[in-house]
Write an enzyme that holds these catalytic residues in place. Structure first.
Site, PDB file in Angstrom:
ATOM      1  N   ASP A  47       5.984  42.878  13.809  1.00 18.87           N
ATOM      2  CA  ASP A  47       4.754  42.081  13.671  1.00 18.87           C
ATOM      3  C   ASP A  47       4.361  41.930  12.198  1.00 18.87           C
ATOM      4  O   ASP A  47       4.596  42.834  11.402  1.00 18.87           O
ATOM      5  CB  ASP A  47       3.628  42.772  14.456  1.00 18.87           C
ATOM      6  CG  ASP A  47       2.469  41.827  14.725  1.00 18.87           C
ATOM      7  OD1 ASP A  47       2.623  40.603  14.530  1.00 18.87           O
ATOM      8  OD2 ASP A  47       1.400  42.312  15.123  1.00 18.87           O
ATOM      9  N   ASN A  51       5.240  34.115  23.832  1.00 16.06           N
ATOM     10  CA  ASN A  51       5.408  33.434  22.548  1.00 16.06           C
ATOM     11  C   ASN A  51       5.724  31.946  22.699  1.00 16.06           C
ATOM     12  O   ASN A  51       5.667  31.195  21.711  1.00 16.06           O
ATOM     13  CB  ASN A  51       6.474  34.123  21.685  1.00 16.06           C
ATOM     14  CG  ASN A  51       6.041  35.464  21.131  1.00 16.06           C
ATOM     15  OD1 ASN A  51       6.867  36.329  20.846  1.00 16.06           O
ATOM     16  ND2 ASN A  51       4.743  35.687  20.968  1.00 16.06           N
TER      17      ASN A  51
HETATM   18  C1  FPP Z   1       4.210  40.786  19.750  1.00 15.78           C
HETATM   19  O1  FPP Z   1       3.110  40.217  19.229  1.00 15.78           O
HETATM   20  C2  FPP Z   1       5.263  40.617  18.761  1.00 15.78           C
HETATM   21  C3  FPP Z   1       6.420  40.066  19.057  1.00 15.78           C
HETATM   22  C4  FPP Z   1       6.781  39.588  20.383  1.00 15.78           C
HETATM   23  C5  FPP Z   1       7.404  39.969  17.976  1.00 15.78           C
HETATM   24  C6  FPP Z   1       7.647  38.568  17.655  1.00 15.78           C
HETATM   25  C7  FPP Z   1       8.581  38.560  16.507  1.00 15.78           C
HETATM   26  C8  FPP Z   1       9.005  37.469  15.981  1.00 15.78           C
HETATM   27  C9  FPP Z   1       8.566  36.151  16.499  1.00 15.78           C
HETATM   28  C10 FPP Z   1       9.878  37.493  14.797  1.00 15.78           C
HETATM   29  C11 FPP Z   1      11.231  37.912  15.098  1.00 15.78           C
HETATM   30  C12 FPP Z   1      11.802  38.285  13.832  1.00 15.78           C
HETATM   31  C13 FPP Z   1      13.097  38.598  13.618  1.00 15.78           C
HETATM   32  C14 FPP Z   1      13.497  39.069  12.286  1.00 15.78           C
HETATM   33  C15 FPP Z   1      14.126  38.428  14.676  1.00 15.78           C
HETATM   34  P1  FPP Z   1       2.544  38.838  19.747  1.00 15.78           P
HETATM   35  O2  FPP Z   1       2.189  38.055  18.531  1.00 15.78           O
HETATM   36  O3  FPP Z   1       3.477  38.232  20.709  1.00 15.78           O
HETATM   37  O4  FPP Z   1       1.277  39.352  20.536  1.00 15.78           O
HETATM   38  P2  FPP Z   1      -0.248  39.359  20.112  1.00 15.78           P
HETATM   39  O5  FPP Z   1      -0.707  37.971  20.349  1.00 15.78           O
HETATM   40  O6  FPP Z   1      -0.865  40.376  21.031  1.00 15.78           O
HETATM   41  O7  FPP Z   1      -0.320  39.787  18.660  1.00 15.78           O
END
Ligand code: FPP
Length: 250
Positions: free
Chosen positions: A31, A79
């Site tokens: 994150d 996402n």
């Molecule tokens: C969760 O937070 C975080 C993730 C699912 C990680 C996402 C990571 C990436 C998009 C980058 C990947 C990078 C590499 C180097 C492969 P969230 O933002 O989905 O949840 P939140 O809204 O609760 O913060």
């Protein structure tokens, strides 16, 4: 972007880290990429790109101290709600990251796996690269690196329950073991340590079943700045914790 060289300026393993008590399974929520980019006046996608060096350095650090399982949250089932441009970038980025890195990971004995739903939203060429990486590395045993991709902890539990129902398992046979057998990777031990970078103290639907007794650490570092030394610091902190698993520590 240049192909980064994560071995530059390698951080030594601190003396305080007890190599005999290294967590078997470390899971990371990568994150802070967007905030890292914003702080530099760059588009969010540049932050993800910069996260590749961090990822490789953490893999190398984990290999150095003997972590056997490393799970990285790369894209959640939620996402897809991000702007379409960012989603498109992330699909291409994950695909190209595999192309760039799978041979070196393979040489290091890393087995690559993917946890998550293979649904219609994941472009076919990305699935192809994933399958190639799985096939290439399937005999490696030094470390298993699982990319949680189109992964949701709730979705994983739903999928396990669906599989149980489809098998016709009767209600009295449903227990924790039965559910575990139907998770995406029943052979994967529960994470001992979960690290979420960027100071956010949420789980965000990551490995909900598996983290029941994991130790959670939330360093302030933004993912693109994450290096193996931050992993080592987290492991040292983990080694100071007392895990009780609901019992009383002697
Ligand atoms: C969760 O937070 C975080 C993730 C699912 C990680 C996402 C990571 C990436 C998009 C980058 C990947 C990078 C590499 C180097 C492969 P969230 O933002 O989905 O949840 P939140 O809204 O609760 O913060």
């Amino acid at each position: 972007m240049d192909t980064p060289t994560p071995d530059e300026g390698v951080d030594p393993v601190p003396a305080a880290l007890d190599r005999t008590r290294v967590p078997t399974h470390v899971a990371c929520v990568m994150d802070g990429n967007g905030r890292w980019a914003n702080a530099r006046g760059l588009p969010r996608t540049e932050g993800h790109g910069a996260g590749e060096v961090a990822l490789l350095d953490v893999v190398n650090g984990a290999l150095e101290i003997g972590v056997r399982w490393l799970t990285l949250y790369a894209f959640s089932t939620e996402n897809w709600r991000r702007p379409a441009d960012e989603v498109r970038y992330l699909m291409g980025f994950n695909e190209s990251l595999l192309m760039r890195r799978r041979d070196e990971l393979h040489q290091k004995g890393v087995q690559i796996r993917f946890a998550g739903r293979r649904d219609w939203r994941v472009p076919r060429r990305v699935l192809r690269r994933m399958d190639e990486s799985i096939e290439l590395t399937k005999r490696n045993r030094t470390m298993t690196m699982t990319m949680a991709f189109n992964y949701g902890g709730r979705a994983e539990i739903v999928d396990a329950v669906k599989a149980l129902v489809a098998e016709g398992v009767s209600a009295d046979k449903v227990d924790e073991k039965a559910i575990r057998r139907h998770l995406y990777f029943p052979d994967m031990p529960d994470p001992d340590l979960v690290i979420r970078t960027s100071g956010e103290t949420r789980i965000s639907n990551f490995l909900l079943w598996e983290i029941a007794y994991s130790e959670l650490i939330f360093p302030e570092v933004l993912w693109p700045d994450m290096r193996r030394r931050h992993l080592y610091e987290a492991v040292v902190e983990y080694q100071q914790r007392v895990r009780r698993f609901g019992a009383v520590h002697p």
